[in-house]
Design a protein around this motif. Structure first.
Motif, PDB file in Angstrom:
ATOM      1  N   GLU A  68       0.818  -1.206   0.000  1.00  0.00           N
ATOM      2  CA  GLU A  68       0.000   0.000   0.000  1.00  0.00           C
ATOM      3  C   GLU A  68       0.852   1.255   0.000  1.00  0.00           C
ATOM      4  OE1 GLU A  68      -3.956  -1.528   2.487  1.00  0.00           O
ATOM      5  OE2 GLU A  68      -2.529  -0.121   3.400  1.00  0.00           O
ATOM      6  N   ALA A  69       0.267   2.305  -0.506  1.00  0.00           N
ATOM      7  CA  ALA A  69       0.877   3.626  -0.438  1.00  0.00           C
ATOM      8  C   ALA A  69      -0.148   4.605   0.112  1.00  0.00           C
ATOM      9  CB  ALA A  69       1.344   4.084  -1.813  1.00  0.00           C
ATOM     10  N   THR A  70       0.317   5.552   0.915  1.00  0.00           N
ATOM     11  CA  THR A  70      -0.562   6.631   1.357  1.00  0.00           C
ATOM     12  C   THR A  70      -0.356   7.809   0.422  1.00  0.00           C
ATOM     13  OG1 THR A  70       1.125   7.422   2.908  1.00  0.00           O
ATOM     14  CG2 THR A  70      -0.535   5.904   3.764  1.00  0.00           C
ATOM     15  N   VAL A  71      -1.451   8.401  -0.006  1.00  0.00           N
ATOM     16  CA  VAL A  71      -1.405   9.506  -0.961  1.00  0.00           C
ATOM     17  C   VAL A  71      -1.991  10.740  -0.296  1.00  0.00           C
ATOM     18  CG1 VAL A  71      -2.119  10.335  -3.228  1.00  0.00           C
ATOM     19  CG2 VAL A  71      -1.726   7.887  -2.854  1.00  0.00           C
ATOM     20  N   GLY A  72      -1.276  11.852  -0.394  1.00  0.00           N
ATOM     21  CA  GLY A  72      -1.770  13.121   0.117  1.00  0.00           C
ATOM     22  C   GLY A  72      -1.815  14.151  -0.989  1.00  0.00           C
ATOM     23  N   LEU A  73      -2.914  14.856  -1.097  1.00  0.00           N
ATOM     24  CA  LEU A  73      -3.076  15.943  -2.061  1.00  0.00           C
ATOM     25  C   LEU A  73      -3.253  17.241  -1.285  1.00  0.00           C
ATOM     26  CD1 LEU A  73      -5.699  14.256  -4.453  1.00  0.00           C
ATOM     27  CD2 LEU A  73      -3.199  14.141  -4.607  1.00  0.00           C
ATOM     28  N   VAL A  74      -2.388  18.204  -1.518  1.00  0.00           N
ATOM     29  CA  VAL A  74      -2.501  19.510  -0.884  1.00  0.00           C
ATOM     30  C   VAL A  74      -2.626  20.549  -1.977  1.00  0.00           C
ATOM     31  CG1 VAL A  74      -1.389  21.204   0.613  1.00  0.00           C
ATOM     32  CG2 VAL A  74      -1.140  18.775   1.099  1.00  0.00           C
ATOM     33  N   PHE A  75      -3.588  21.447  -1.855  1.00  0.00           N
ATOM     34  CA  PHE A  75      -3.820  22.373  -2.958  1.00  0.00           C
ATOM     35  C   PHE A  75      -4.409  23.684  -2.441  1.00  0.00           C
ATOM     36  CE2 PHE A  75      -7.051  19.175  -2.423  1.00  0.00           C
ATOM     37  CZ  PHE A  75      -8.239  19.895  -2.290  1.00  0.00           C
ATOM     38  N   ALA A  76      -4.004  24.767  -3.106  1.00  0.00           N
ATOM     39  CA  ALA A  76      -4.585  26.075  -2.822  1.00  0.00           C
ATOM     40  C   ALA A  76      -6.005  26.090  -3.346  1.00  0.00           C
ATOM     41  CB  ALA A  76      -3.747  27.169  -3.489  1.00  0.00           C
ATOM     42  N   THR A  77      -6.925  26.598  -2.520  1.00  0.00           N
ATOM     43  CA  THR A  77      -8.322  26.545  -2.951  1.00  0.00           C
ATOM     44  C   THR A  77      -9.154  27.595  -2.257  1.00  0.00           C
ATOM     45  OG1 THR A  77     -10.233  25.090  -3.200  1.00  0.00           O
ATOM     46  CG2 THR A  77      -9.026  24.882  -1.177  1.00  0.00           C
ATOM     47  N   ASP A  78     -10.161  28.037  -2.954  1.00  0.00           N
ATOM     48  CA  ASP A  78     -11.227  28.845  -2.383  1.00  0.00           C
ATOM     49  C   ASP A  78     -12.359  27.880  -2.077  1.00  0.00           C
ATOM     50  OD1 ASP A  78     -13.456  30.402  -1.904  1.00  0.00           O
ATOM     51  OD2 ASP A  78     -12.947  31.912  -3.401  1.00  0.00           O
ATOM     52  N   MET A  79     -12.715  27.744  -0.798  1.00  0.00           N
ATOM     53  CA  MET A  79     -13.696  26.730  -0.415  1.00  0.00           C
ATOM     54  C   MET A  79     -15.046  26.930  -1.087  1.00  0.00           C
ATOM     55  SD  MET A  79     -12.347  24.386   1.230  1.00  0.00           S
ATOM     56  CE  MET A  79     -13.895  23.566   1.586  1.00  0.00           C
ATOM     57  N   ARG A  80     -15.303  28.129  -1.589  1.00  0.00           N
ATOM     58  CA  ARG A  80     -16.563  28.359  -2.307  1.00  0.00           C
ATOM     59  C   ARG A  80     -16.607  27.585  -3.621  1.00  0.00           C
ATOM     60  NH1 ARG A  80     -16.242  34.807  -2.091  1.00  0.00           N
ATOM     61  NH2 ARG A  80     -14.123  34.191  -2.680  1.00  0.00           N
ATOM     62  N   GLU A  81     -15.429  27.155  -4.096  1.00  0.00           N
ATOM     63  CA  GLU A  81     -15.369  26.411  -5.356  1.00  0.00           C
ATOM     64  C   GLU A  81     -15.471  24.902  -5.153  1.00  0.00           C
ATOM     65  OE1 GLU A  81     -11.651  27.591  -6.917  1.00  0.00           O
ATOM     66  OE2 GLU A  81     -12.226  29.682  -7.290  1.00  0.00           O
ATOM     67  N   VAL A  82     -15.432  24.458  -3.892  1.00  0.00           N
ATOM     68  CA  VAL A  82     -15.407  23.027  -3.604  1.00  0.00           C
ATOM     69  C   VAL A  82     -16.820  22.468  -3.532  1.00  0.00           C
ATOM     70  CG1 VAL A  82     -14.695  21.268  -1.950  1.00  0.00           C
ATOM     71  CG2 VAL A  82     -13.239  23.265  -2.356  1.00  0.00           C
ATOM     72  N   ASP A  83     -17.064  21.412  -4.300  1.00  0.00           N
ATOM     73  CA  ASP A  83     -18.348  20.724  -4.255  1.00  0.00           C
ATOM     74  C   ASP A  83     -18.241  19.595  -3.234  1.00  0.00           C
ATOM     75  OD1 ASP A  83     -20.734  19.457  -4.590  1.00  0.00           O
ATOM     76  OD2 ASP A  83     -20.485  19.013  -6.720  1.00  0.00           O
ATOM     77  N   ARG A  84     -18.695  19.852  -2.007  1.00  0.00           N
ATOM     78  CA  ARG A  84     -18.587  18.857  -0.946  1.00  0.00           C
ATOM     79  C   ARG A  84     -19.481  17.646  -1.193  1.00  0.00           C
ATOM     80  NH1 ARG A  84     -16.185  19.831   3.914  1.00  0.00           N
ATOM     81  NH2 ARG A  84     -15.287  21.889   4.267  1.00  0.00           N
ATOM     82  N   ARG A  85     -20.444  17.767  -2.099  1.00  0.00           N
ATOM     83  CA  ARG A  85     -21.331  16.641  -2.377  1.00  0.00           C
ATOM     84  C   ARG A  85     -20.613  15.532  -3.136  1.00  0.00           C
ATOM     85  NH1 ARG A  85     -25.683  20.090  -5.519  1.00  0.00           N
ATOM     86  NH2 ARG A  85     -23.679  20.743  -6.392  1.00  0.00           N
ATOM     87  N   ASP A  86     -19.520  15.887  -3.834  1.00  0.00           N
ATOM     88  CA  ASP A  86     -18.772  14.884  -4.596  1.00  0.00           C
ATOM     89  C   ASP A  86     -17.299  15.298  -4.615  1.00  0.00           C
ATOM     90  OD1 ASP A  86     -17.803  12.947  -6.283  1.00  0.00           O
ATOM     91  OD2 ASP A  86     -19.447  13.094  -7.713  1.00  0.00           O
ATOM     92  N   ILE A  87     -16.623  15.036  -3.499  1.00  0.00           N
ATOM     93  CA  ILE A  87     -15.224  15.447  -3.362  1.00  0.00           C
ATOM     94  C   ILE A  87     -14.335  14.740  -4.375  1.00  0.00           C
ATOM     95  CG2 ILE A  87     -13.215  15.374  -1.829  1.00  0.00           C
ATOM     96  CD1 ILE A  87     -15.198  17.555  -1.140  1.00  0.00           C
ATOM     97  N   LYS A  88     -14.600  13.465  -4.648  1.00  0.00           N
ATOM     98  CA  LYS A  88     -13.761  12.739  -5.603  1.00  0.00           C
ATOM     99  C   LYS A  88     -13.838  13.371  -6.985  1.00  0.00           C
ATOM    100  CE  LYS A  88     -13.562   8.202  -3.373  1.00  0.00           C
ATOM    101  NZ  LYS A  88     -13.805   6.745  -3.498  1.00  0.00           N
ATOM    102  N   LYS A  89     -15.025  13.761  -7.402  1.00  0.00           N
ATOM    103  CA  LYS A  89     -15.168  14.413  -8.706  1.00  0.00           C
ATOM    104  C   LYS A  89     -14.425  15.736  -8.717  1.00  0.00           C
ATOM    105  CE  LYS A  89     -18.609  16.207 -11.960  1.00  0.00           C
ATOM    106  NZ  LYS A  89     -20.060  16.425 -12.205  1.00  0.00           N
ATOM    107  N   PHE A  90     -14.529  16.491  -7.620  1.00  0.00           N
ATOM    108  CA  PHE A  90     -13.821  17.774  -7.529  1.00  0.00           C
ATOM    109  C   PHE A  90     -12.315  17.576  -7.644  1.00  0.00           C
ATOM    110  CE2 PHE A  90     -11.404  20.601  -4.736  1.00  0.00           C
ATOM    111  CZ  PHE A  90     -11.647  21.823  -5.351  1.00  0.00           C
ATOM    112  N   LEU A  91     -11.775  16.587  -6.926  1.00  0.00           N
ATOM    113  CA  LEU A  91     -10.331  16.336  -6.958  1.00  0.00           C
ATOM    114  C   LEU A  91      -9.885  15.856  -8.330  1.00  0.00           C
ATOM    115  CD1 LEU A  91      -9.945  14.587  -3.497  1.00  0.00           C
ATOM    116  CD2 LEU A  91      -9.165  16.890  -4.104  1.00  0.00           C
TER     117      LEU A  91
END
Length: 409
Positions: A212-235
């Protein structure tokens, strides 16, 4: 001793650590956790300096070492995925590093025989009376405890109920983090990789479980642009079109069942206690990644229990001393973590270049000792004192404003 019954919210790390020390001093502890069971896996957490001494005093250091990640160097890659330079293991993994789920399990095993654990429930109200705190739960019957400890993380329910809404204390850092587990198709062996494009970072590591590998994604973002209903699609959209191994990692994300997502933010409170209620760890001063949060939380649990024991259970004496002891360490962690987002995901190509140049120099043989010294400085701010359990008379007569001498760090 007064105030012997203590309710602790949160069964991850800060909560069981608090229960551990309270149990040792003869308090009766109950831990309530909204999740149905202990968390597993998760990102790695590390200890260094005085924080390692806390593990030693708990008698858990060797068990933690048996389960450590034994993580090696962190390799920084360029835009084409080529190795540019490496950061030493001590930079990210400290003296000993362990996965969060493994540490949580160790603490649970060390406390389960003396602590009542209630999983799948949460606190819904806290009402202080002259004799204690009346607590209602989402599912269980109401109960009264002498004291309540909020050790329930960055988005603490206890903090909201006792201190006010999160927005009063929260400071957003302009970045977000997502993490998940993926197959180790890169065949990493106790090594981490960091890959960047402007405003987006990818970290991949593998340690104890080579599959296994652990994966981390860190990104600059405006939370108003994040669709919390489908985080995987957003990423997937955010990381679309990026080279190196990113497409395979995003493909693995779609199959992951342990995706974690959170904006990077900090909590800044004027006080960590109110009446009969105290906050420990991220609930009180959530610094975020890079802020030595886990080690600081466990050191703070040690201090809270020690102060209560020395004060004979009198929270009016113990809580102000607890706050004075832990605040310098909490503030050091907050300061240390402020630049985590810009370090992991610089917003411009020039920023990535400058980050690499600076840390290439710090990672050189000539400077690596200084790098370790910088990391230890914040960890050693809260050095564990030697607590002597006092009688109620002794504790009540002690000058509440007198500072306690620190153990040498």
């Amino acid at each position: 001793m007064r105030n012997k019954t203590v309710l602790i919210s949160g069964a991850s790390i800060a909560g069981p650590a608090t229960a551990f020390w309270l149990n040792r001093y003869g308090f009766t502890t109950t831990v309530v956790e909204r999740a149905p069971e202990l968390g597993k896996g998760g990102q790695a957490v590390d200890f260094r300096g005085a924080q390692v001494e806390v593990l030693r005093r708990m008698g858990l250091l060797e068990e933690v070492r048996r389960n450590q990640t034994a993580m090696g160097e962190q390799r920084i890659l360029d835009a084409d995925g080529r190795h540019v330079f490496s950061l030493p293991s001590s930079f990210a993994a400290g003296e000993v590093e362990i996965q969060r789920g493994d540490l949580s399990r160790i603490l649970y095993e060390a406390t389960k025989d003396r602590t009542e654990y209630v999983f799948g429930d949460r606190i819904t109200s806290l009402t202080e009376t002259g004799e204690g705190v009346r607590v209602t739960f989402a599912h269980g019957a109401p109960r009264t405890f002498d004291l309540v400890v909020g050790a329930d993380g960055l988005h603490s329910g206890v903090r909201t109920l006792a201190f006010g809404p999160e927005e009063k204390f929260r400071k957003d850092m302009g970045y977000s983090f997502a993490g998940f587990t993926a197959p180790n198709h890169l065949k990493l062996d106790h090594v981490g990789l960091m890959y960047n494009l402007p405003g987006r970072g990818v970290m991949v590591a593998s340690h104890r479980n080579g599959a296994e590998a652990t994966v981390g994604l860190v990104f600059a973002t405006d939370m108003r642009e994040v669709d919390r209903r489908d985080i995987k699609k957003f990423l997937a959209e955010l990381y679309r079109g990026i080279g190196w191994e990113v497409p395979k990692l995003i493909e693995a994300m779609w199959r992951a069942d342990d995706l974690f997502f959170s904006p990077l933010c900090q909590m800044h409170l004027e006080h960590y206690t109110r009446g009969r209620i105290a906050l420990v760890g991220d609930a009180g001063w959530g610094a975020g990644p890079g802020g030595s949060g886990t080690g600081m939380a466990m050191a703070a649990a040690y201090v809270l229990a020690g102060e209560l024991a020395e004060a004979g259970g009198d929270h009016r004496v113990a809580f102000p001393r607890y706050e004075r002891e832990v605040r310098p360490g909490a503030e050091a962690g907050l300061k240390q973590a402020k630049n985590t987002g810009p370090f992991l995901a610089p917003k411009t190509a020039k920023g990535i270049w400058l980050r690499n140049q600076m840390h290439r120099l710090l990672a050189s043989k000539m400077m690596v000792a200084q790098l370790d010294k910088m990391a230890l400085k914040a960890a050693n701010v809260l050095a564990p004192s030697d607590y002597v359990v006092a009688t109620n008379e002794t504790a009540s007569s002690r000058d509440m404003e007198a500072p306690r001498p620190k153990a040498a760090s």
